[in-house]
Motif scaffolding. Structure first.
Motif, PDB file in Angstrom:
ATOM      1  N   ALA A  17       0.628  -1.286   0.054  1.00 12.28           N
ATOM      2  CA  ALA A  17      -0.171   0.044  -0.056  1.00 12.28           C
ATOM      3  C   ALA A  17       0.926   1.377  -0.075  1.00 12.28           C
ATOM      4  O   ALA A  17       0.502   2.310  -0.566  1.00 12.28           O
ATOM      5  N   THR A  18       2.059   1.149   0.636  1.00 15.39           N
ATOM      6  CA  THR A  18       2.988   2.212   0.905  1.00 15.39           C
ATOM      7  C   THR A  18       3.590   2.671  -0.522  1.00 15.39           C
ATOM      8  O   THR A  18       4.351   3.649  -0.575  1.00 15.39           O
ATOM      9  N   HIS A  19       4.191   1.311  -1.165  1.00 13.79           N
ATOM     10  CA  HIS A  19       5.327   1.561  -2.127  1.00 13.79           C
ATOM     11  C   HIS A  19       4.783   1.173  -3.554  1.00 13.79           C
ATOM     12  O   HIS A  19       5.431   1.320  -4.514  1.00 13.79           O
ATOM     13  N   SER A  20       3.818   0.767  -3.821  1.00 13.43           N
ATOM     14  CA  SER A  20       3.275   0.361  -5.056  1.00 13.43           C
ATOM     15  C   SER A  20       2.558   0.942  -6.126  1.00 13.43           C
ATOM     16  O   SER A  20       2.765   1.135  -7.227  1.00 13.43           O
ATOM     17  N   GLY A  21       2.255   2.382  -5.566  1.00 12.68           N
ATOM     18  CA  GLY A  21       1.697   3.431  -6.232  1.00 12.68           C
ATOM     19  C   GLY A  21       0.155   3.188  -6.505  1.00 12.68           C
ATOM     20  O   GLY A  21      -0.271   4.100  -7.092  1.00 12.68           O
ATOM     21  N   LEU A  22      -0.256   2.119  -6.008  1.00 11.28           N
ATOM     22  CA  LEU A  22      -1.799   1.854  -6.063  1.00 11.28           C
ATOM     23  C   LEU A  22      -2.524   2.639  -4.961  1.00 11.28           C
ATOM     24  O   LEU A  22      -1.776   2.974  -3.842  1.00 11.28           O
ATOM     25  N   GLY A  39      -6.374   0.410   6.410  1.00  7.60           N
ATOM     26  CA  GLY A  39      -5.897   1.605   7.052  1.00  7.60           C
ATOM     27  C   GLY A  39      -5.367   1.316   8.648  1.00  7.60           C
ATOM     28  O   GLY A  39      -4.330   1.804   8.916  1.00  7.60           O
ATOM     29  N   LYS A  40      -6.210   0.400   9.307  1.00 11.31           N
ATOM     30  CA  LYS A  40      -5.591   0.213  10.512  1.00 11.31           C
ATOM     31  C   LYS A  40      -4.352  -0.484  10.527  1.00 11.31           C
ATOM     32  O   LYS A  40      -3.559  -0.182  11.308  1.00 11.31           O
ATOM     33  N   TRP A  41      -4.205  -1.452   9.588  1.00 13.34           N
ATOM     34  CA  TRP A  41      -2.835  -1.988   9.475  1.00 13.34           C
ATOM     35  C   TRP A  41      -1.531  -0.944   9.259  1.00 13.34           C
ATOM     36  O   TRP A  41      -0.577  -1.206   9.794  1.00 13.34           O
ATOM     37  N   MET A  42      -2.341  -0.169   8.451  1.00 14.62           N
ATOM     38  CA  MET A  42      -0.865   0.873   8.088  1.00 14.62           C
ATOM     39  C   MET A  42      -0.631   1.690   9.276  1.00 14.62           C
ATOM     40  O   MET A  42       0.343   1.958   9.589  1.00 14.62           O
ATOM     41  N   ARG A  43      -1.733   2.140  10.079  1.00 12.66           N
ATOM     42  CA  ARG A  43      -1.200   2.657  11.229  1.00 12.66           C
ATOM     43  C   ARG A  43      -0.381   1.860  12.367  1.00 12.66           C
ATOM     44  O   ARG A  43       0.426   2.419  12.900  1.00 12.66           O
ATOM     45  N   ASP A  44      -0.937   0.396  12.335  1.00  6.62           N
ATOM     46  CA  ASP A  44      -0.474  -0.348  13.419  1.00  6.62           C
ATOM     47  C   ASP A  44       1.300  -0.908  12.675  1.00  6.62           C
ATOM     48  O   ASP A  44       1.940  -1.091  13.744  1.00  6.62           O
ATOM     49  N   SER A  46       3.262   0.469  10.179  1.00  3.33           N
ATOM     50  CA  SER A  46       4.090   1.463   9.496  1.00  3.33           C
ATOM     51  C   SER A  46       5.403   1.593  10.145  1.00  3.33           C
ATOM     52  O   SER A  46       5.668   1.326  11.266  1.00  3.33           O
ATOM     53  N   THR A  47       6.458   1.648   8.963  1.00  3.09           N
ATOM     54  CA  THR A  47       7.619   1.851   9.502  1.00  3.09           C
ATOM     55  C   THR A  47       8.179   2.951   9.958  1.00  3.09           C
ATOM     56  O   THR A  47       9.371   3.416  10.684  1.00  3.09           O
ATOM     57  N   ASP A  48       7.273   3.955  10.028  1.00  2.00           N
ATOM     58  CA  ASP A  48       7.567   5.334  10.453  1.00  2.00           C
ATOM     59  C   ASP A  48       7.406   5.339  11.979  1.00  2.00           C
ATOM     60  O   ASP A  48       6.326   4.920  12.436  1.00  2.00           O
ATOM     61  N   PRO A  49       8.756   5.514  12.601  1.00  3.32           N
ATOM     62  CA  PRO A  49       8.606   5.481  14.330  1.00  3.32           C
ATOM     63  C   PRO A  49       7.340   6.328  14.920  1.00  3.32           C
ATOM     64  O   PRO A  49       6.847   6.238  15.766  1.00  3.32           O
ATOM     65  N   ALA A  50       7.000   7.449  14.155  1.00  2.00           N
ATOM     66  CA  ALA A  50       6.043   8.640  14.804  1.00  2.00           C
ATOM     67  C   ALA A  50       4.717   7.788  14.664  1.00  2.00           C
ATOM     68  O   ALA A  50       3.785   7.865  15.612  1.00  2.00           O
ATOM     69  N   ALA A  51       4.341   7.210  13.470  1.00  2.00           N
ATOM     70  CA  ALA A  51       3.315   6.268  13.668  1.00  2.00           C
ATOM     71  C   ALA A  51       3.116   5.257  14.310  1.00  2.00           C
ATOM     72  O   ALA A  51       2.136   4.858  15.022  1.00  2.00           O
ATOM     73  N   ALA A  52       4.266   4.539  14.443  1.00  2.00           N
ATOM     74  CA  ALA A  52       4.054   3.410  15.642  1.00  2.00           C
ATOM     75  C   ALA A  52       3.866   3.778  17.127  1.00  2.00           C
ATOM     76  O   ALA A  52       3.135   3.518  17.900  1.00  2.00           O
ATOM     77  N   ASP A  54       2.073   6.768  17.598  1.00  2.00           N
ATOM     78  CA  ASP A  54       0.749   7.036  17.368  1.00  2.00           C
ATOM     79  C   ASP A  54      -0.154   5.789  17.993  1.00  2.00           C
ATOM     80  O   ASP A  54      -1.064   6.086  18.490  1.00  2.00           O
ATOM     81  N   ALA A  55       0.248   4.646  17.192  1.00  3.08           N
ATOM     82  CA  ALA A  55      -0.357   3.535  17.410  1.00  3.08           C
ATOM     83  C   ALA A  55      -0.633   3.352  18.978  1.00  3.08           C
ATOM     84  O   ALA A  55      -1.552   2.508  19.405  1.00  3.08           O
ATOM     85  N   ASP A  56       0.667   3.245  19.424  1.00  4.79           N
ATOM     86  CA  ASP A  56       0.703   2.827  20.791  1.00  4.79           C
ATOM     87  C   ASP A  56      -0.222   3.914  21.796  1.00  4.79           C
ATOM     88  O   ASP A  56      -0.898   3.663  22.675  1.00  4.79           O
ATOM     89  N   LEU A  57       0.051   5.240  21.460  1.00  4.72           N
ATOM     90  CA  LEU A  57      -1.004   6.233  22.261  1.00  4.72           C
ATOM     91  C   LEU A  57      -2.583   5.825  21.901  1.00  4.72           C
ATOM     92  O   LEU A  57      -3.205   6.062  22.908  1.00  4.72           O
ATOM     93  N   ARG A  58      -2.780   5.497  20.541  1.00  2.00           N
ATOM     94  CA  ARG A  58      -4.004   5.094  20.393  1.00  2.00           C
ATOM     95  C   ARG A  58      -4.715   3.935  21.283  1.00  2.00           C
ATOM     96  O   ARG A  58      -5.812   4.117  21.917  1.00  2.00           O
ATOM     97  N   ARG A  59      -3.969   3.042  21.305  1.00  2.00           N
ATOM     98  CA  ARG A  59      -4.189   1.919  22.055  1.00  2.00           C
ATOM     99  C   ARG A  59      -4.356   2.146  23.542  1.00  2.00           C
ATOM    100  O   ARG A  59      -5.493   1.782  24.382  1.00  2.00           O
ATOM    101  N   GLU A  60      -3.413   2.890  24.138  1.00  2.00           N
ATOM    102  CA  GLU A  60      -3.330   3.306  25.477  1.00  2.00           C
ATOM    103  C   GLU A  60      -4.529   4.224  25.696  1.00  2.00           C
ATOM    104  O   GLU A  60      -5.384   4.255  26.787  1.00  2.00           O
TER     105      GLU A  60
END
Length: 90
Positions: A17-22, A39-44, A46-52, A54-60
């Motif tokens: 989803a992030t690299h194919s251009g689709l 979309g949930k998987w992308m949030r959970d 993502s290789t972006d440390p800030a996104a990770a 954010d996912a931790d903060l959302r779960r908390e």
């Protein structure tokens, strides 16, 4: 019950989803998963440390909201019990 999709499948879906251009909608359709699921998987995953983070903060935040709801319900029960028992002493 085992999860429907493995962690590897989810990570690969995020990579596609992030690299194919689709579009995400197209990737979700091609993989046979829901758009919001991808979309949930992308949030959970993502290789972006800030996104990770954010996912931790959302779960908390979700955990704290649930705990808060339970505590409010318990408080209401205790209030009703106190009123009930205060009324019986008369």
């Amino acid at each position: 019950m085992a999860p429907k999709h493995s962690e590897d499948f989810k990570r690969e879906a995020v990579r596609i989803a992030t690299h194919s251009g689709l579009t995400r909608r197209q990737v979700a359709s091609d993989l046979g998963v829901g758009f919001s699921t991808l979309g949930k998987w992308m949030r959970d995953y993502s290789t972006d440390p800030a996104a990770a983070e954010d996912a931790d903060l959302r779960r908390e935040n979700e955990r704290l909201r649930k705990e808060n709801r339970i505590l409010r319900e318990e408080r209401e029960v205790l209030k009703k019990a106190a009123i009930f028992f205060a009324g019986q002493k008369q």
